[in-house]
Motif scaffolding. Structure first.
Motif, short mmCIF file in Angstrom:
data_model
loop_
_atom_site.label_atom_id
_atom_site.label_comp_id
_atom_site.label_asym_id
_atom_site.label_seq_id
_atom_site.Cartn_x
_atom_site.Cartn_y
_atom_site.Cartn_z
N UNK A 165 1.16 9.13 2.36
CA UNK A 165 2.55 8.79 2.63
C UNK A 165 3.46 9.44 1.60
N UNK A 166 4.77 9.21 1.77
CA UNK A 166 5.73 9.94 0.95
C UNK A 166 6.27 9.16 -0.24
N UNK A 167 5.66 8.02 -0.58
CA UNK A 167 6.09 7.32 -1.78
C UNK A 167 5.11 7.61 -2.91
N UNK A 168 5.34 6.98 -4.06
CA UNK A 168 4.55 7.32 -5.24
C UNK A 168 3.59 6.23 -5.67
N UNK A 169 3.29 5.28 -4.77
CA UNK A 169 2.25 4.31 -5.09
C UNK A 169 0.95 4.68 -4.40
N UNK A 170 -0.09 3.90 -4.64
CA UNK A 170 -1.43 4.28 -4.20
C UNK A 170 -1.88 3.59 -2.93
N UNK A 171 -0.92 3.03 -2.17
CA UNK A 171 -1.32 2.46 -0.89
C UNK A 171 -0.88 3.39 0.24
N UNK A 172 -1.19 3.01 1.45
CA UNK A 172 -1.00 3.92 2.57
C UNK A 172 0.23 3.63 3.40
N UNK A 173 1.16 2.81 2.88
CA UNK A 173 2.41 2.61 3.59
C UNK A 173 3.54 3.29 2.84
N UNK A 174 4.64 3.52 3.53
CA UNK A 174 5.73 4.30 2.96
C UNK A 174 6.81 3.42 2.37
N UNK A 175 6.41 2.42 1.57
CA UNK A 175 7.40 1.53 0.98
C UNK A 175 7.94 2.10 -0.33
N UNK A 176 9.08 1.60 -0.73
CA UNK A 176 9.62 1.96 -2.04
C UNK A 176 8.93 1.12 -3.10
N UNK B 185 -0.05 -7.52 -7.57
CA UNK B 185 -1.18 -6.62 -7.36
C UNK B 185 -1.81 -6.80 -5.99
N UNK B 186 -1.42 -7.86 -5.27
CA UNK B 186 -2.00 -8.10 -3.95
C UNK B 186 -1.33 -7.20 -2.91
N UNK B 187 -2.16 -6.53 -2.12
CA UNK B 187 -1.63 -5.70 -1.05
C UNK B 187 -1.07 -6.60 0.05
#
Length: 201
Positions: A54-65, A103-105
């Motif tokens: 995705x296009x954000x800078x965290x390590x999950x697979x959604x495009x959240x800020x 820290x919880x997804x």
């Protein structure tokens, strides 16, 4: 439809998935000469520097800020039911709230925070109502079940997120940009109304 107040649910109910960012030494690179055509140094095809797609800078697979600030207050008002004899409010309680990213997804959520609520005795009056400090984990999902209930709370007792109240989030607002509302029966002849509001950025 009335929902049970989260204050009382909290009293009763006493990871983020990592993606392997290692490069394949036999695969392409980020120079445009291999399988990847982006200009960063990770192993995916987007333009950020993390290892997901995705296009954000965290390590999950959604495009959240990456929201990191939660500051506001929670309020509880217990009042007479409309069809009962008029009685004065039995409590008006306010807590100040601050949060740190959880820290919880929270799948599909715009944000999730571990929140501390600190009772403020200078505002309103507690009467017989719950007025202790408390903590909880909450997140905002626009509408996970298509019923207008967008506020999620994580319960360790059940090991999952549970939708709790009607919520709205306006990230472009300068002041309080998040609200959640909970209405429900308290004890006859009283109903309860809770407003949770915060600035999130």
């Amino acid at each position: 439809m009335k929902t049970l107040s989260p204050i009382w649910i909290l009293a009763l109910a006493g990871a983020v998935a990592c993606v392997d960012g290692g490069k394949d030494d036999t695969g392409g690179d980020d120079t445009g000469t291999g399988a990847e055509a982006d200009a960063d140094t990770d192993a995916d095809s987007d333009a950020d520097t993390d290892a997901d797609s995705d296009a954000d800078t965290d390590a999950d697979s959604d495009a959240d800020a990456d929201y990191t600030v939660y500051e506001g207050y929670n309020s509880l008002d217990v009042y007479s039911m409309p069809d009962s004899p008029a009685e004065p409010d039995i409590c008006q309680v306010v807590w100040f709230t601050t949060g740190t990213p959880s820290a919880r997804d929270c799948p599909g959520c715009f944000f999730a925070f571990d929140i501390s609520a600190t009772y403020d005795p200078s505002v309103g009056f507690a009467g017989p109502c719950f007025a202790d400090d408390y903590t909880y984990t909450g997140g905002y999902h626009p509408d996970p079940y298509n019923n207008g209930v967008g506020y999620q709370m994580y319960f360790d007792a059940y090991g999952r997120w549970i939708a709790q109240g009607v919520a709205a989030f306006n990230p472009g607002a300068a002041d309080y940009n998040f609200t959640a509302v909970f209405e429900g029966a308290y004890a006859y002849p009283y109903d309860s109304y809770e407003l949770w509001t915060a600035h999130v950025e």
